[in-house]
Write a protein that holds these residues in place. Structure first.
Motif, PDB file in Angstrom:
ATOM      1  N   UNK A 143       0.850  -1.181   0.000  1.00  0.00           N
ATOM      2  CA  UNK A 143       0.000   0.000   0.000  1.00  0.00           C
ATOM      3  C   UNK A 143       0.885   1.231   0.000  1.00  0.00           C
ATOM      4  N   UNK A 144       0.777   2.031  -1.039  1.00  0.00           N
ATOM      5  CA  UNK A 144       1.608   3.216  -1.210  1.00  0.00           C
ATOM      6  C   UNK A 144       0.945   4.444  -0.582  1.00  0.00           C
ATOM      7  N   UNK A 145      -0.400   4.524  -0.707  1.00  0.00           N
ATOM      8  CA  UNK A 145      -1.143   5.610  -0.080  1.00  0.00           C
ATOM      9  C   UNK A 145      -2.549   5.113   0.202  1.00  0.00           C
ATOM     10  N   UNK A 146      -3.106   5.562   1.344  1.00  0.00           N
ATOM     11  CA  UNK A 146      -4.464   5.147   1.708  1.00  0.00           C
ATOM     12  C   UNK A 146      -5.149   6.247   2.493  1.00  0.00           C
ATOM     13  N   UNK A 147      -6.396   6.490   2.150  1.00  0.00           N
ATOM     14  CA  UNK A 147      -7.239   7.399   2.931  1.00  0.00           C
ATOM     15  C   UNK A 147      -8.691   6.976   2.712  1.00  0.00           C
ATOM     16  N   UNK A 148      -9.356   6.588   3.768  1.00  0.00           N
ATOM     17  CA  UNK A 148     -10.770   6.238   3.690  1.00  0.00           C
ATOM     18  C   UNK A 148     -11.072   5.184   2.642  1.00  0.00           C
ATOM     19  N   UNK A 149     -10.177   4.223   2.467  1.00  0.00           N
ATOM     20  CA  UNK A 149     -10.282   3.317   1.317  1.00  0.00           C
ATOM     21  C   UNK A 149     -11.440   2.328   1.408  1.00  0.00           C
ATOM     22  N   UNK A 150     -12.016   2.128   2.584  1.00  0.00           N
ATOM     23  CA  UNK A 150     -13.150   1.196   2.688  1.00  0.00           C
ATOM     24  C   UNK A 150     -14.500   1.904   2.788  1.00  0.00           C
ATOM     25  N   UNK A 151     -14.495   3.241   2.689  1.00  0.00           N
ATOM     26  CA  UNK A 151     -15.750   3.991   2.737  1.00  0.00           C
ATOM     27  C   UNK A 151     -16.580   3.693   1.494  1.00  0.00           C
ATOM     28  N   UNK A 152     -17.864   3.378   1.640  1.00  0.00           N
ATOM     29  CA  UNK A 152     -18.722   3.192   0.466  1.00  0.00           C
ATOM     30  C   UNK A 152     -19.147   4.547  -0.091  1.00  0.00           C
ATOM     31  N   UNK A 153     -18.636   4.902  -1.267  1.00  0.00           N
ATOM     32  CA  UNK A 153     -18.887   6.209  -1.860  1.00  0.00           C
ATOM     33  C   UNK A 153     -19.619   6.070  -3.197  1.00  0.00           C
ATOM     34  N   UNK A 154     -20.225   7.179  -3.642  1.00  0.00           N
ATOM     35  CA  UNK A 154     -20.858   7.206  -4.960  1.00  0.00           C
ATOM     36  C   UNK A 154     -19.743   7.143  -6.003  1.00  0.00           C
ATOM     37  N   UNK A 155     -19.760   6.159  -6.915  1.00  0.00           N
ATOM     38  CA  UNK A 155     -18.635   5.985  -7.821  1.00  0.00           C
ATOM     39  C   UNK A 155     -18.741   6.734  -9.137  1.00  0.00           C
ATOM     40  N   UNK A 156     -19.970   7.062  -9.575  1.00  0.00           N
ATOM     41  CA  UNK A 156     -20.094   7.548 -10.939  1.00  0.00           C
ATOM     42  C   UNK A 156     -19.643   6.473 -11.916  1.00  0.00           C
ATOM     43  N   UNK A 157     -19.068   6.904 -13.010  1.00  0.00           N
ATOM     44  CA  UNK A 157     -18.803   5.988 -14.120  1.00  0.00           C
ATOM     45  C   UNK A 157     -17.609   5.066 -13.941  1.00  0.00           C
ATOM     46  N   UNK A 158     -16.828   5.201 -12.856  1.00  0.00           N
ATOM     47  CA  UNK A 158     -15.788   4.199 -12.657  1.00  0.00           C
ATOM     48  C   UNK A 158     -16.421   2.825 -12.419  1.00  0.00           C
ATOM     49  N   UNK A 159     -17.717   2.826 -12.095  1.00  0.00           N
ATOM     50  CA  UNK A 159     -18.422   1.558 -11.931  1.00  0.00           C
ATOM     51  C   UNK A 159     -18.513   0.775 -13.236  1.00  0.00           C
ATOM     52  N   UNK A 160     -18.395   1.451 -14.373  1.00  0.00           N
ATOM     53  CA  UNK A 160     -18.434   0.758 -15.659  1.00  0.00           C
ATOM     54  C   UNK A 160     -17.355  -0.315 -15.759  1.00  0.00           C
ATOM     55  N   UNK A 161     -16.271  -0.156 -15.004  1.00  0.00           N
ATOM     56  CA  UNK A 161     -15.192  -1.144 -15.057  1.00  0.00           C
ATOM     57  C   UNK A 161     -15.669  -2.515 -14.580  1.00  0.00           C
ATOM     58  N   UNK A 162     -16.617  -2.548 -13.637  1.00  0.00           N
ATOM     59  CA  UNK A 162     -17.205  -3.827 -13.232  1.00  0.00           C
ATOM     60  C   UNK A 162     -17.882  -4.499 -14.422  1.00  0.00           C
ATOM     61  N   UNK A 163     -18.614  -3.686 -15.200  1.00  0.00           N
ATOM     62  CA  UNK A 163     -19.388  -4.221 -16.321  1.00  0.00           C
ATOM     63  C   UNK A 163     -18.492  -4.676 -17.457  1.00  0.00           C
ATOM     64  N   UNK A 164     -17.508  -3.849 -17.829  1.00  0.00           N
ATOM     65  CA  UNK A 164     -16.667  -4.214 -18.971  1.00  0.00           C
ATOM     66  C   UNK A 164     -15.746  -5.388 -18.638  1.00  0.00           C
ATOM     67  N   UNK A 165     -15.263  -5.451 -17.402  1.00  0.00           N
ATOM     68  CA  UNK A 165     -14.430  -6.600 -17.010  1.00  0.00           C
ATOM     69  C   UNK A 165     -15.243  -7.890 -17.113  1.00  0.00           C
TER      70      UNK A 165
END
Length: 514
Positions: A67-89
């Motif tokens: 881990x090189x940098x971390x801040x609030x990494x487990x917080x459930x946040x609104x993702x917007x279109x980065x969620x598309x990566x789930x679909x395309x993968x």
């Protein structure tokens, strides 16, 4: 992974990265670098001046997993279109990166002496390009600012250079080559490949698409007080146009496009200084529109259709009389990722649902989440309400996003998955980020933005701005990362763009100092 420009790859191979770790080990200077990086990123976050729901950030060394940098990494946040990566993968793995979509045409009653006995049936199979983006080399065209975003009015739209009727023309040409001169019945369109999805935010998703189920209108100002010029795409003989757009002083554009059946009404005003402008509307009935378009194309090709366009689908069987073959699924995924194409992502989920034995797009969305779980993504940190990231109930954590990107890059279609991400300063939704700096070509990442109008204060709410993908830092380190910000109130559209740039500055700091 390949890169379209002659720069160092975004990340080295895992073997090379691991070898570097083994040689260098963990030294005091590494600890100092890590501390300096944390300080630089923390300072960049403070400099943004963005308050609100907070930040979720995680950056992990591609080779060692450190881990090189971390801040609030487990917080459930609104993702917007980065969620598309789930679909395309999921699409690459479940549908197959090299698989294609075949759109067939059937003669319900066979063909006798050049006459289709009965109806001609066009069968939708979920090809969202259907000729519009298809290029001779087998790829799909990417436009700079797509016609799907025309009504936002934020930036000038780059229309596709292809013919939106290309697939239909190819089908008609095949019929002509087979000697067909007449269709004794009508034109039917079978849209039952999956149940049309109507509940997701970006509009209706069907298995038949013509011009991505949009009617585009290109407007040209005339003299003040005169009717503006209007050109409709696709141009269909059966489509009538009512032009009620007045040219006014200034450069403001206030135009509405409406379509009902075979009529398009364009109304409002356009400023004399606005220049060429694109607005559009989603077609009200994809089945009827495709049938109308196919009937027009057949007539142009010299085939007489004696019945109506849009008749009920009859029973059909046997071999098709014509087919259209799409580009590979990897190209559809590339369009979705590079351009952040919402309805394209939705359609991929629908196709996944069919592939997994279902008949609904919701079944496909469930399969997308199951696929992420198989990749090792902590799905308890993820909530999927649509396939594109357009529903603001969606949630993801930076941790879940990094696990997805890491696993997808290491999977069977890893090089393709990495390569379809927007490239900083070069293409897609990252074309303007890092251009002309040392970060150009060094970050490949999906972008995500959610902006809503806040009526009680007449402001805009930047609900989410996010980036998730891969980078090679200035020191040569290869990282998998996610930067997610929620949320800020702003007063104007330029301030929305400024907020996006501020979040991007945190990502660029990570690349520069990492």
């Amino acid at each position: 992974m390949t890169s379209p420009i002659s720069r160092r790859p975004v990340f080295a191979t895992a073997a090379l990265a691991a070898a570097l770790v083994a040689v260098t080990g963990c030294t005091a200077s590494d600890a100092d670098i890590s501390s300096d990086l944390a300080s630089a990123v923390d300072e960049a976050i403070a400099d943004t001046g963005l308050d609100g729901g907070g930040w979720g950030i995680l950056a992990v060394d591609r080779g060692s997993g450190e881990v090189v940098y971390e801040r609030g990494s487990t917080l459930p946040l609104v993702p917007g279109s980065i969620q598309k990566s789930f679909t395309t993968a999921a699409a690459l793995d479940i549908l197959g990166a090299a698989s294609t979509i075949t759109t067939p045409v059937y003669a319900a009653g066979g063909v006798t002496d050049g006459t289709v006995e009965g109806d001609l049936v066009l069968v939708g199979r979920g090809d969202f390009s259907f000729g519009l983006r298809d290029q001779p080399d087998g790829t799909l065209e990417i436009t700079s600012f797509d016609h799907n975003e025309a009504n936002t009015g934020l930036l000038p739209v780059g229309l596709n250079t292809g013919d939106p009727l290309a697939a239909l023309r190819s089908l008609a040409d095949q019929l002509v080559e087979a000697g067909v001169t007449t269709v004794s019945g009508g034109i039917a369109v079978d849209d039952t490949y999956f149940e049309p999805e109507t509940a997701w935010p970006d509009g209706r998703i069907d298995s038949i698409w013509v011009n991505e189920n949009l009617i585009d209108v290109v407007l040209e100002p005339a003299g003040v007080g005169e009717t503006a010029g209007v050109r409709v795409i696709p141009q269909l003989a059966s489509l009538t146009v009512e032009n009620d757009v007045e040219t006014v002083a200034g450069d403001e554009v206030d135009v509405v496009v409406e379509q009902v059946g075979d009529e398009v009404v364009v109304s409002g005003s356009i400023g004399v200084d606005a220049g060429e402008t694109v607005r559009n509307t989603q077609v009200d009935d994809p089945v009827a529109f495709a049938a109308m378009a196919f009937a027009d194309v057949l007539a142009e090709a010299g085939i007489e259709v004696q019945g109506e366009a849009g008749v009920p689908v009859p029973a059909y069987a046997g071999d098709p009389v014509a087919t259209w073959e799409s580009a590979p699924i990897s190209e559809f995924a590339r369009v979705v990722q590079k351009m952040s194409y919402n309805r394209g992502a939705d359609l991929l989920a629908c196709l996944i649902g069919v592939q997994e034995g279902g008949s609904t797009c919701t079944a496909g969305l469930a399969a997308v989440l199951e696929h992420a779980g198989r990749l090792g993504v902590p799905t308890d940190e993820v909530r999927l309400f649509d396939a594109a990231g357009s529903n603001d109930y969606n949630r993801t954590s930076a941790h879940a996003q990094v696990e997805l990107m890491k696993a997808a890059a290491d999977g069977d279609h890893g090089s393709i998955f990495v390569d379809i991400q927007p490239l900083a300063g070069v293409d897609g939704s990252l074309s303007g980020t890092g251009a002309g700096t040392d970060a150009e070509g060094m970050i490949q990442a999906k972008t995500g933005t959610r902006v809503v109008f806040y009526p009680t204060t007449d402001q805009l709410f930047v609900l989410a701005q996010a980036y998730s993908g891969y980078m090679t830092t200035a020191s040569g380190r290869d990282l998998v990362f996610a930067v997610i910000f929620n949320s800020a109130l702003v007063d104007t559209v330029p301030e929305v763009l400024e907020a996006s740039e501020r979040v991007a500055s945190v990502m660029l700091t990570l690349q520069r100092e990492g």
